[in-house]
Design an enzyme around this catalytic site. Sequence first.
Site, short mmCIF file in Angstrom:
data_model
loop_
_atom_site.label_atom_id
_atom_site.label_comp_id
_atom_site.label_asym_id
_atom_site.label_seq_id
_atom_site.Cartn_x
_atom_site.Cartn_y
_atom_site.Cartn_z
CD GLN A 272 -3.12 -0.68 0.32
OE1 GLN A 272 -3.21 0.45 -0.18
NE2 GLN A 272 -3.99 -1.64 0.06
CE1 TYR A 301 -7.79 -10.89 -7.41
CE2 TYR A 301 -9.35 -11.21 -5.62
CZ TYR A 301 -9.06 -11.21 -6.96
OH TYR A 301 -10.05 -11.53 -7.87
CD GLU A 325 -0.18 -11.83 -5.29
OE1 GLU A 325 -1.01 -11.18 -4.65
OE2 GLU A 325 0.19 -11.50 -6.45
CG ASP A 368 -6.33 -5.59 -0.90
OD1 ASP A 368 -6.92 -4.73 -1.59
OD2 ASP A 368 -5.24 -5.37 -0.33
CB CYS A 395 -7.69 0.39 -4.53
SG CYS A 395 -7.41 -0.81 -5.84
C1 LIG Z 1 -4.28 -4.53 -4.11
S1 LIG Z 1 -3.02 -5.73 -4.07
C2 LIG Z 1 -3.27 -6.40 -2.47
C3 LIG Z 1 -2.10 -7.11 -1.85
C4 LIG Z 1 -2.17 -7.34 -0.36
N1 LIG Z 1 -3.47 -7.71 0.11
C5 LIG Z 1 -1.66 -6.14 0.40
O1 LIG Z 1 -2.46 -5.42 1.02
O2 LIG Z 1 -0.44 -5.88 0.39
C6 LIG Z 1 -3.65 -6.91 -5.17
C7 LIG Z 1 -2.80 -8.16 -5.34
O3 LIG Z 1 -3.52 -9.07 -6.18
C8 LIG Z 1 -2.62 -9.71 -7.06
N2 LIG Z 1 -3.48 -10.14 -8.19
C9 LIG Z 1 -4.00 -9.37 -9.18
N3 LIG Z 1 -4.82 -10.10 -9.95
C10 LIG Z 1 -4.82 -11.35 -9.46
C11 LIG Z 1 -5.49 -12.55 -9.81
N4 LIG Z 1 -6.33 -12.59 -10.85
N5 LIG Z 1 -5.27 -13.65 -9.07
C12 LIG Z 1 -4.41 -13.63 -8.02
N6 LIG Z 1 -3.76 -12.51 -7.62
C13 LIG Z 1 -3.96 -11.39 -8.33
C14 LIG Z 1 -1.57 -8.68 -7.37
O4 LIG Z 1 -0.36 -9.31 -7.74
C15 LIG Z 1 -1.46 -7.96 -6.02
O5 LIG Z 1 -0.47 -8.55 -5.21
#
Ligand SMILES: C[S@@+](CC[C@H](N)C(=O)[O-])C[C@H]1O[C@@H](n2cnc3c(N)ncnc32)[C@H](O)[C@@H]1O
Length: 440
Positions: A272, A301, A325, A368, A395
């Site tokens: 973040q 995620y 993830e 998330d 977000c």
């Molecule tokens: C908003 S970040 C949240 C990460 C974590 N929850 C944090 O607060 O640090 C979204 C995460 O989802 C992963 N991501 C995006 N699309 C995805 C998908 N279809 N399946 C799995 N992970 C995904 C991205 O790599 C990223 O690490």
Amino acid sequence: MTPDADSAPSSPAPGGRVLTVTAGPPAAGGTFVARHEGRVVFVRGTAPGETVTARLLEDPQAKADARFWRAEALDVLEAGPDRVPTVWEEAGVDGVGGAEWAHIALPAQRRIASEVMQELLRRAGVTSFPIEQVQVEPAPHDADGLGWRTRVRYAVGPDGEVGMRGWRSHEVRPVGEDPLSAPAVRALRLGEWTAPEGTEAVDAVAPSAGPASVVLIGRDLDPETIEIPESWGDADVAVRTGRGLVPLRGDGTVHERLGERMFTVSATGFWQSHRRAAELLTEVVDSALHAPRGGSAWDLYGGVGVFAAVAAEQVGTGGSVVSVEGNRRASQLAAQNLEDLPQVSTATADVTDWVRARRGGVDAVVLDPPRAGAGVELMGLLAGAVRQRIVYVSCEPATLARDLAAIEGKGWQVKDLRAFDLFPHTHHIESVAVLERSAG
Ligand SMILES: C[S@@+](CC[C@H](N)C(=O)[O-])C[C@H]1O[C@@H](n2cnc3c(N)ncnc32)[C@H](O)[C@@H]1O
């Protein structure tokens, strides 16, 4: 509000026709709705209730039948009550993008963001929560909305100049004092540095523990030729080429402290951006998730495992948590960050594929997703699989609203919904929705 106001691709028409308009309610993308001869015009760089001259972004003759036009405010003829001297001279029309509300008072930014969020929820048809209660809250101890960005991607111009792109423009413009960036990012003075040929972007990170980090990004960069300027002090430095990340100083990771726990994050990986965000969201998720002791939880995620750590404390060593993830490196780091918690396992997978393939349910889920949101299919799968609670960290309120409406139709209700100003001086909003099965 018309969400596609911000997404319709077009490049500014130089010398576009100039109109005089009065800005009304907020629309998507940080713009405001005005009307000209009966047509809607989405105006950027203005504020509610003010009269401005505005340059059209499209050719009105070529777009004579368009439902709406888009424009950028040039001169303020009559300021609205929310206008203040900008906190960032270099931002705005003909300046850098990414601080489109820098000329609006901070409390007014939050009021406007609340209106935007409420309208998105209403339009999506969310009914189980009193929408008017959703008010964007400031991050704790954030009095001026400055110095919060701990992750900054700078653009690089044709002569190696480091800056940021203009709104809807490829031009790289100077960042000046760069006041939204964290002090440790500003201290690098990247705006005064000339990047070597072949550099496409520069990532700067100010982590909560350990040195700052600079990553030069360029497909064909030769790491051997990079000279580290003195102004970067003891910052870690890496180069990301088409072949991967090559650390020049440090090991290509940064460190984040959250309470008692340290997290290792790739220097170009997700964390973040607001300096208080991870701490705040962790607290909100902790008080909302209610994963039962000895029970099960998924962190979807999951990034490097921030919310999995929260869920793991709640279920205890007799329970189980899976952090899912898609990014392999982030997933590896999650496993490493949480290796002292035997109840946590990690899966590197697309979240929807992983949940679809799952047999059996789970007590509680925190998710998330990125701006695209979870999507209707995943919400349907979760509606069936989760026994107790879903905490949805978002977000992007437009996709959150869509996903909440989808799960409401499957026997779930929104129990709580909070929104936070984790991107001050921009129109972006972070929010957390808590979902439970509807009674009866
Ligand atoms: C908003 S970040 C949240 C990460 C974590 N929850 C944090 O607060 O640090 C979204 C995460 O989802 C992963 N991501 C995006 N699309 C995805 C998908 N279809 N399946 C799995 N992970 C995904 C991205 O790599 C990223 O690490």
